[in-house]
Design a protein around this motif. Structure first.
Motif, PDB file in Angstrom:
ATOM      1  N   THR A 233     -16.420-105.294  53.990  1.00 16.75           N
ATOM      2  CA  THR A 233     -17.824-104.899  53.802  1.00 16.75           C
ATOM      3  C   THR A 233     -18.128-104.652  52.329  1.00 16.75           C
ATOM      4  O   THR A 233     -19.156-105.117  51.804  1.00 16.75           O
ATOM      5  CB  THR A 233     -18.133-103.634  54.620  1.00 16.75           C
TER       6      THR A 233
ATOM      7  N   LYS B 162     -27.399-100.464  55.800  1.00 18.16           N
ATOM      8  CA  LYS B 162     -28.043-101.537  56.561  1.00 18.16           C
ATOM      9  C   LYS B 162     -27.012-102.562  57.024  1.00 18.16           C
ATOM     10  O   LYS B 162     -27.041-103.009  58.186  1.00 18.16           O
ATOM     11  CB  LYS B 162     -29.102-102.223  55.691  1.00 18.16           C
ATOM     12  N   LEU B 163     -26.088-102.898  56.138  1.00 15.23           N
ATOM     13  CA  LEU B 163     -25.089-103.915  56.457  1.00 15.23           C
ATOM     14  C   LEU B 163     -24.189-103.470  57.607  1.00 15.23           C
ATOM     15  O   LEU B 163     -23.917-104.243  58.534  1.00 15.23           O
ATOM     16  CB  LEU B 163     -24.244-104.215  55.214  1.00 15.23           C
TER      17      LEU B 163
ATOM     18  N   SER C 228     -24.956-101.364  59.878  1.00 11.88           N
ATOM     19  CA  SER C 228     -25.757-101.195  61.096  1.00 11.88           C
ATOM     20  C   SER C 228     -25.900-102.503  61.866  1.00 11.88           C
ATOM     21  O   SER C 228     -26.139-102.481  63.082  1.00 11.88           O
ATOM     22  CB  SER C 228     -27.145-100.644  60.751  1.00 11.88           C
ATOM     23  N   VAL C 229     -25.730-103.636  61.177  1.00  8.37           N
ATOM     24  CA  VAL C 229     -25.818-104.933  61.852  1.00  8.37           C
ATOM     25  C   VAL C 229     -24.740-105.036  62.939  1.00  8.37           C
ATOM     26  O   VAL C 229     -24.952-105.650  63.991  1.00  8.37           O
ATOM     27  CB  VAL C 229     -25.669-106.081  60.823  1.00  8.37           C
ATOM     28  N   ARG C 230     -23.587-104.412  62.694  1.00 12.96           N
ATOM     29  CA  ARG C 230     -22.495-104.438  63.671  1.00 12.96           C
ATOM     30  C   ARG C 230     -22.558-103.228  64.617  1.00 12.96           C
ATOM     31  O   ARG C 230     -21.591-102.941  65.314  1.00 12.96           O
ATOM     32  CB  ARG C 230     -21.151-104.489  62.948  1.00 12.96           C
ATOM     33  N   LEU C 231     -23.687-102.527  64.596  1.00 10.54           N
ATOM     34  CA  LEU C 231     -23.955-101.374  65.454  1.00 10.54           C
ATOM     35  C   LEU C 231     -23.095-100.171  65.091  1.00 10.54           C
ATOM     36  O   LEU C 231     -23.588 -99.188  64.564  1.00 10.54           O
ATOM     37  CB  LEU C 231     -23.807-101.735  66.933  1.00 10.54           C
TER      38      LEU C 231
ATOM     39  N   SER D  15     -24.377 -95.806  63.111  1.00 13.51           N
ATOM     40  CA  SER D  15     -23.668 -96.901  62.434  1.00 13.51           C
ATOM     41  C   SER D  15     -22.674 -96.395  61.405  1.00 13.51           C
ATOM     42  O   SER D  15     -21.621 -97.009  61.186  1.00 13.51           O
ATOM     43  CB  SER D  15     -24.687 -97.839  61.772  1.00 13.51           C
TER      44      SER D  15
ATOM     45  N   GLN E 147     -28.369-100.373  51.157  1.00 11.26           N
ATOM     46  CA  GLN E 147     -28.025-101.719  51.609  1.00 11.26           C
ATOM     47  C   GLN E 147     -26.703-101.705  52.388  1.00 11.26           C
ATOM     48  O   GLN E 147     -26.543-102.433  53.374  1.00 11.26           O
ATOM     49  CB  GLN E 147     -27.929-102.672  50.417  1.00 11.26           C
TER      50      GLN E 147
END
Length: 496
Positions: free
Chosen positions: A184, A342-343, A345-348, A144, A339
């Protein structure tokens, strides 16, 4: 698949979502709707309705319609639409850098690695990138945060740029263009309600990405004005005025600076530091804010939180469509950084081809490599052409009574000021249009030239501008500027 019980009274949630073959079905209270729409303008996210993006706004939509009309044989006083509204270099005729496209071809179709038409340094770059991809394929997901070797190359590039100031690859995040990284970071920063709501300081004029993102996230836009009379310079006193005024109604937490400026095309001049950059023309200097921060000493360099962004889209690269970019975060709290990871990684992951291209920008051919001379020749040609067109734009526009254009010393835009007759201003207001929108729409309909009105970027009350790119080929740029000159003279006479 998401199911629900036969009894509507036993619903466990308010929304039923069924996702089959890419379709999403929505209903309230668990039952499929028999009439009406679940999602309407009244029920949608209110913040989305506040978003405005002038660069692709109504005037550009009309330009697309006119192009269709021309293809259908509709007679116009011009033969083509010249889209000078957006910094899309290749669409305006700038040629891709050979080395970049060679490596991208090799990454996309690895069988070409056996072809002796490709130089060895291009093959080496491609092999290294592919070896860092899952299954040795650029079609695989990446981590990510981005391909590891690319992040290391970005960090090395930044370290060279800043004269040896360290850059940690773990602080590098590859992004889908610079825009993705900016949004982001703004998401992380937006918090609070009322007077505690996050305020974001942006330069006026500004690139509409910022105002649009601020509106979408429900943050508070804080304007600080650049000094047009001093070549769009940044005054510290204006920053202080803006900051103090904002503290009355929000919590200012973010200062955004675009360097070199968009739409103004001007580099920042507030710090007496020198460094070369791809986006700065001869006679000007680029100031790396990270380098300035570290030269101010540990009191600042160890505390000030800084996020910097770069992309493959502009300058001599002009590779907008690959959507390659990176951001570097400095002094971010470790828990917040977790965080952030993590954020994203939501969009791969960002597109792998864009990551690969970003690697080539920061790890270009070096002296002694087979592609070096061709690369430098092409790079220099593009930058020289941009500098020439920047000068040409300034010179021609400043011959027109009622138009004043500051020197274009960086980026690929000019932001001239236009003087409009009172009758034109009144007619525009009667039609519910900003006066410079009225002007630009008339220009489009009569000449086929598509520009963006200054009101889409912000400007001081009572002033009017337009933004135009300097990207068209020199011969076409001359034609466009002369058409613009003739139109402005005619427009002024018509409404005087």
């Amino acid at each position: 698949y998401c199911g629900y019980t036969d009894s509507l009274s036993d619903n466990c949630c308010n929304w039923f979502l069924g996702h089959w073959f890419g379709h999403v079905w929505m209903s309230e209270n668990g039952a499929l709707p028999l009439r009406g729409k679940v999602l309407t303008v009244d029920t949608m996210n209110a913040n989305v309705k506040k978003v405005d993006y002038a660069v692709r706004g109504p005037i550009v939509q009309r330009a697309v319609q006119i192009e269709k009309e021309l293809k259908e044989g509709v007679k116009k006083p011009f033969e083509e639409v010249i889209k000078a509204n957006i910094g899309d270099a290749h669409a305006m005729g700038q040629r891709p850098i050979t080395f970049f496209r060679q490596v991208m071809a090799l990454c996309t179709y690895p069988q070409l690695l056996d072809d002796n038409k490709f130089p060895e340094d291009a093959k080496n770059r491609a092999r290294r990138i592919l070896q860092s991809c899952g299954g040795n394929s650029i079609g695989a997901y990446t981590t990510s945060q981005g391909i590891d070797c690319v992040r290391h190359d970005v960090a090395n590039y930044i370290q060279r740029r800043d004269g040896g100031i360290p850059s940690d690859p773990d602080n590098i995040y590859l992004t889908t263009g610079a825009s993705d990284g900016i949004v982001t970071i703004l998401k992380l920063l937006t918090a609070g309600e009322g007077r505690t709501r996050t305020g974001v300081m942006i330069s006026i004029p500004q690139y509409p990405l910022y105002s649009a993102s601020i509106a979408e996230l429900g943050a508070v836009q804080i304007n600080y004005y650049l000094n047009e009379e001093k070549c769009w310079s940044l005054d510290i006193s204006e920053l202080q005025r803006s900051l103090h005024a904002a503290r009355e109604h929000c919590n200012p937490r973010v200062l955004c600076i675009i360097n070199p400026g968009n739409p103004t095309g001007e580099p920042i001049r507030s710090f007496p530091y020198k460094k070369n950059s791809n986006d700065i023309y001869k006679g000007c200097e680029f100031h790396s804010f990270k380098k300035v921060l570290f030269e101010m000493g540990p009191e600042y360099s160890s505390k000030v939180e800084l996020a910097s962004f770069h992309s493959t889209s502009k300058c001599y690269m002009g590779e907008c469509g690959f959507r390659g970019g990176y951001m570097e975060v400095i002094n971010m709290d470790p828990e917040v950084k977790a965080q952030l990871t993590k954020l994203v990684s939501v969009r791969l992951c960002p597109p792998a081809p864009g990551q690969a291209l970003m690697d080539l920008v920061v790890n270009s051919p070096q002296p002694g490599e087979p592609s070096y001379q061709t690369f430098m020749k092409e790079r220099t040609a593009v930058l020289s052409a941009l500098a020439e067109k920047a000068k040409l734009t300034e010179e021609i526009l400043n011959t027109v009574p009622g138009i004043s254009c500051n020197p274009v010393q960086g980026a690929m835009y000019s932001f001239p000021r236009i003087t409009l007759p009172e009758r034109a201003i009144n007619e525009a207001k009667a039609k519910g249009q900003a006066p410079d929108m009225f002007y630009c729409m008339k220009l489009l309909e009569e000449t086929g030239i598509c520009l963006v009105p200054g009101s889409g970027f912000g400007q001081r009350e009572g002033t009017y501008h337009f933004r135009m790119t300097i990207l068209p080929p020199t011969d076409k740029l001359k034609i466009m500027l002369n058409k613009l000159k003739e139109f402005h003279q005619k427009f002024t006479q018509q409404y005087s």
